[in-house]
Scaffold this active site. Structure first.
Site, PDB file in Angstrom:
ATOM      1  N   GLY A   1      16.434  20.869 -16.242  1.00 31.66           N
ATOM      2  CA  GLY A   1      17.645  21.656 -16.012  1.00 31.66           C
ATOM      3  C   GLY A   1      17.277  22.967 -15.324  1.00 31.66           C
ATOM      4  O   GLY A   1      16.191  23.506 -15.541  1.00 31.66           O
ATOM      5  N   GLY A   2      18.166  23.457 -14.481  1.00 29.44           N
ATOM      6  CA  GLY A   2      17.923  24.748 -13.829  1.00 29.44           C
ATOM      7  C   GLY A   2      16.750  24.684 -12.885  1.00 29.44           C
ATOM      8  O   GLY A   2      16.674  23.808 -12.025  1.00 29.44           O
ATOM      9  N   ASP A   3      15.798  25.586 -13.069  1.00 27.35           N
ATOM     10  CA  ASP A   3      14.576  25.637 -12.279  1.00 27.35           C
ATOM     11  C   ASP A   3      13.388  25.389 -13.215  1.00 27.35           C
ATOM     12  O   ASP A   3      13.347  25.958 -14.307  1.00 27.35           O
ATOM     13  CB  ASP A   3      14.454  27.017 -11.611  1.00 27.35           C
TER      14      ASP A   3
ATOM     15  N   LYS B   1      14.648  17.413 -25.502  1.00 32.52           N
ATOM     16  CA  LYS B   1      14.424  18.111 -26.759  1.00 32.52           C
ATOM     17  C   LYS B   1      15.769  18.535 -27.311  1.00 32.52           C
ATOM     18  O   LYS B   1      16.469  19.340 -26.729  1.00 32.52           O
ATOM     19  CB  LYS B   1      13.536  19.318 -26.488  1.00 32.52           C
TER      20      LYS B   1
ATOM     21  N   ASP C   1      15.204  15.454 -19.205  1.00 28.17           N
ATOM     22  CA  ASP C   1      15.560  16.100 -20.461  1.00 28.17           C
ATOM     23  C   ASP C   1      17.016  15.852 -20.786  1.00 28.17           C
ATOM     24  O   ASP C   1      17.729  15.178 -20.068  1.00 28.17           O
ATOM     25  CB  ASP C   1      15.373  17.616 -20.325  1.00 28.17           C
TER      26      ASP C   1
ATOM     27  N   GLY D   1      27.836  26.154 -19.069  1.00 27.46           N
ATOM     28  CA  GLY D   1      28.167  26.547 -17.700  1.00 27.46           C
ATOM     29  C   GLY D   1      28.071  25.392 -16.722  1.00 27.46           C
ATOM     30  O   GLY D   1      27.178  24.558 -16.824  1.00 27.46           O
TER      31      GLY D   1
ATOM     32  N   THR E   1      18.841  28.098 -10.890  1.00 25.64           N
ATOM     33  CA  THR E   1      18.649  28.455 -12.303  1.00 25.64           C
ATOM     34  C   THR E   1      19.958  28.873 -12.973  1.00 25.64           C
ATOM     35  O   THR E   1      20.779  29.578 -12.373  1.00 25.64           O
ATOM     36  CB  THR E   1      17.580  29.558 -12.472  1.00 25.64           C
TER      37      THR E   1
ATOM     38  N   PRO F   1      22.214  23.715 -13.277  1.00 24.34           N
ATOM     39  CA  PRO F   1      22.718  23.948 -14.629  1.00 24.34           C
ATOM     40  C   PRO F   1      23.466  22.794 -15.282  1.00 24.34           C
ATOM     41  O   PRO F   1      23.782  22.860 -16.463  1.00 24.34           O
ATOM     42  CB  PRO F   1      23.647  25.148 -14.455  1.00 24.34           C
TER      43      PRO F   1
ATOM     44  N   MET G   1      18.587  31.195 -24.289  1.00 25.42           N
ATOM     45  CA  MET G   1      18.145  30.722 -25.617  1.00 25.42           C
ATOM     46  C   MET G   1      18.356  31.805 -26.690  1.00 25.42           C
ATOM     47  O   MET G   1      17.506  32.004 -27.556  1.00 25.42           O
ATOM     48  CB  MET G   1      16.665  30.325 -25.575  1.00 25.42           C
TER      49      MET G   1
HETATM   50  N1  SAH Z   1      15.006  26.005 -16.696  1.00 26.77           N
HETATM   51  C1  SAH Z   1      16.354  26.372 -17.121  1.00 26.77           C
HETATM   52  C2  SAH Z   1      16.349  27.167 -18.411  1.00 26.77           C
HETATM   53  C3  SAH Z   1      15.768  26.413 -19.598  1.00 26.77           C
HETATM   54  S1  SAH Z   1      15.871  27.304 -21.110  1.00 26.77           S
HETATM   55  C4  SAH Z   1      17.040  27.139 -15.995  1.00 26.77           C
HETATM   56  O1  SAH Z   1      16.407  27.583 -15.036  1.00 26.77           O
HETATM   57  O2  SAH Z   1      18.276  27.238 -16.047  1.00 26.77           O
HETATM   58  C5  SAH Z   1      17.363  26.658 -21.776  1.00 26.77           C
HETATM   59  C6  SAH Z   1      18.416  27.739 -21.789  1.00 26.77           C
HETATM   60  O3  SAH Z   1      18.985  27.882 -20.498  1.00 26.77           O
HETATM   61  C7  SAH Z   1      19.584  27.455 -22.683  1.00 26.77           C
HETATM   62  O4  SAH Z   1      19.300  27.782 -24.032  1.00 26.77           O
HETATM   63  C8  SAH Z   1      20.619  28.386 -22.102  1.00 26.77           C
HETATM   64  O5  SAH Z   1      20.392  29.729 -22.479  1.00 26.77           O
HETATM   65  C9  SAH Z   1      20.331  28.263 -20.625  1.00 26.77           C
HETATM   66  N2  SAH Z   1      21.166  27.223 -19.990  1.00 26.77           N
HETATM   67  C10 SAH Z   1      20.726  26.156 -19.317  1.00 26.77           C
HETATM   68  N3  SAH Z   1      21.760  25.449 -18.825  1.00 26.77           N
HETATM   69  C11 SAH Z   1      22.881  26.099 -19.194  1.00 26.77           C
HETATM   70  C12 SAH Z   1      24.277  25.872 -18.994  1.00 26.77           C
HETATM   71  N4  SAH Z   1      24.707  24.826 -18.308  1.00 26.77           N
HETATM   72  N5  SAH Z   1      25.160  26.753 -19.539  1.00 26.77           N
HETATM   73  C13 SAH Z   1      24.732  27.817 -20.230  1.00 26.77           C
HETATM   74  N6  SAH Z   1      23.427  28.081 -20.449  1.00 26.77           N
HETATM   75  C14 SAH Z   1      22.513  27.241 -19.937  1.00 26.77           C
END
Ligand code: SAH
Length: 247
Positions: free
Chosen positions: A93-95, A62, A40, A206, A123, A17, A177
């Site tokens: 970011g995330g997964d 983006k 990204d 977060g 994620t 995250p 989102m």
């Molecule tokens: N692949 C990512 C999600 C991508 S969509 C995952 O698995 O986490 C992008 C959305 O993820 C953002 O609009 C938000 O809703 C959430 N997001 C990603 N990182 C975040 C963070 N650090 N804090 C809060 N929301 C986050």
């Protein structure tokens, strides 16, 4: 299992995250070995400092409603660099497979005959609520969680979600989102029968030093988000777990 990167291969790396400490050991090793890192705006941007000094870093980030690299171009970059014999990391970011278009990138590479490997990431859908003290499941409160995208409003022709069904799941709802259309989404859930008093929370940025969270009911959370000028990235949690006051 310590796997080395292979030339001509694309590795989809989930970066977690944002806090670089939440990148996996395998993900960090891949970034350190890569010849090219395609990344990204979201995710552990500071982990890019771990890349080799001579590695090529390509930002295809983006910015909401701003400049971005079209997906086809990102796919083309991945394929081009892999075909040049390089070790390519696609850092998200995330997964990569949770609203990360990792499946599409995999398909595009496979169609081009480029090998792909995946290193799953932490994620935000689970980690960001956790960092705000909200477990997405909790014995006696929630026997599951449903993760959905709120990037289109309920009733939009391109929406594939059944908000009435979501209102009735009695699982924790985790919305990604969803900042822009939060008023429409929460109204649709309450209209569909979700009690207006259902606890809700919104957590922005977060795992970063800017992390902030707010709690309210599902009926009020959109107003609270607006009053506090909450901006993406943020996660909305709706369900009894959002009121669990972990000491
Ligand atoms: N692949 C990512 C999600 C991508 S969509 C995952 O698995 O986490 C992008 C959305 O993820 C953002 O609009 C938000 O809703 C959430 N997001 C990603 N990182 C975040 C963070 N650090 N804090 C809060 N929301 C986050």
């Amino acid at each position: 299992m310590q796997q080395e990167l292979t030339p001509r291969e694309v590795v989809l790396v989930g970066g977690g995250p944002g806090d670089p400490d939440l990148l996996t050991v395998a993900g960090l090793r891949a970034i350190r070995q890569a010849d090219v890192v395609v990344h990204d705006r979201l995710g552990p941007v500071s982990a890019l400092q771990e890349a080799r000094p001579d590695a090529e870093l390509i930002n295809v980030g983006k910015i909401p409603r701003g400049a971005f690299t079209p997906q086809e171009e990102i796919n083309a970059i991945l394929i081009d660099r892999a075909r040049s014999g390089l070790r390519v990391v696609r850092l998200k970011g995330g997964d990569n497979f949770v609203f990360g278009r990792g499946g599409e990138e995999w398909q595009a590479c496979a169609e081009a005959g480029v090998a792909v490997r995946v290193i799953p990431g932490v994620t935000s859908a689970v980690a960001v609520p956790a960092l705000a003290g909200i477990p997405v499941t909790h014995r006696s409160l929630s026997q599951g969680f449903t993760v959905v995208s709120g990037h289109v409003p309920p009733g939009d022709p391109s929406s594939q979600l059944d908000w009435k069904a979501l209102a009735a799941t009695s699982t924790t709802l985790v919305l990604l989102m969803a900042v822009k259309f939060l008023p429409e989404i929460t109204a649709a859930l309450v209209d569909a029968g979700l009690p207006a008093t259902t606890p809700a929370a919104i957590v922005a940025d977060g795992s970063t030093t800017q992390q902030q969270s707010w709690s309210a009911t599902v009926a009020d959370i959109a107003d609270v988000a607006e009053a506090n000028a909450v901006r993406p990235p943020a996660i909305v949690v709706i369900g009894q777990v959002a009121a669990l006051d972990l000491p």
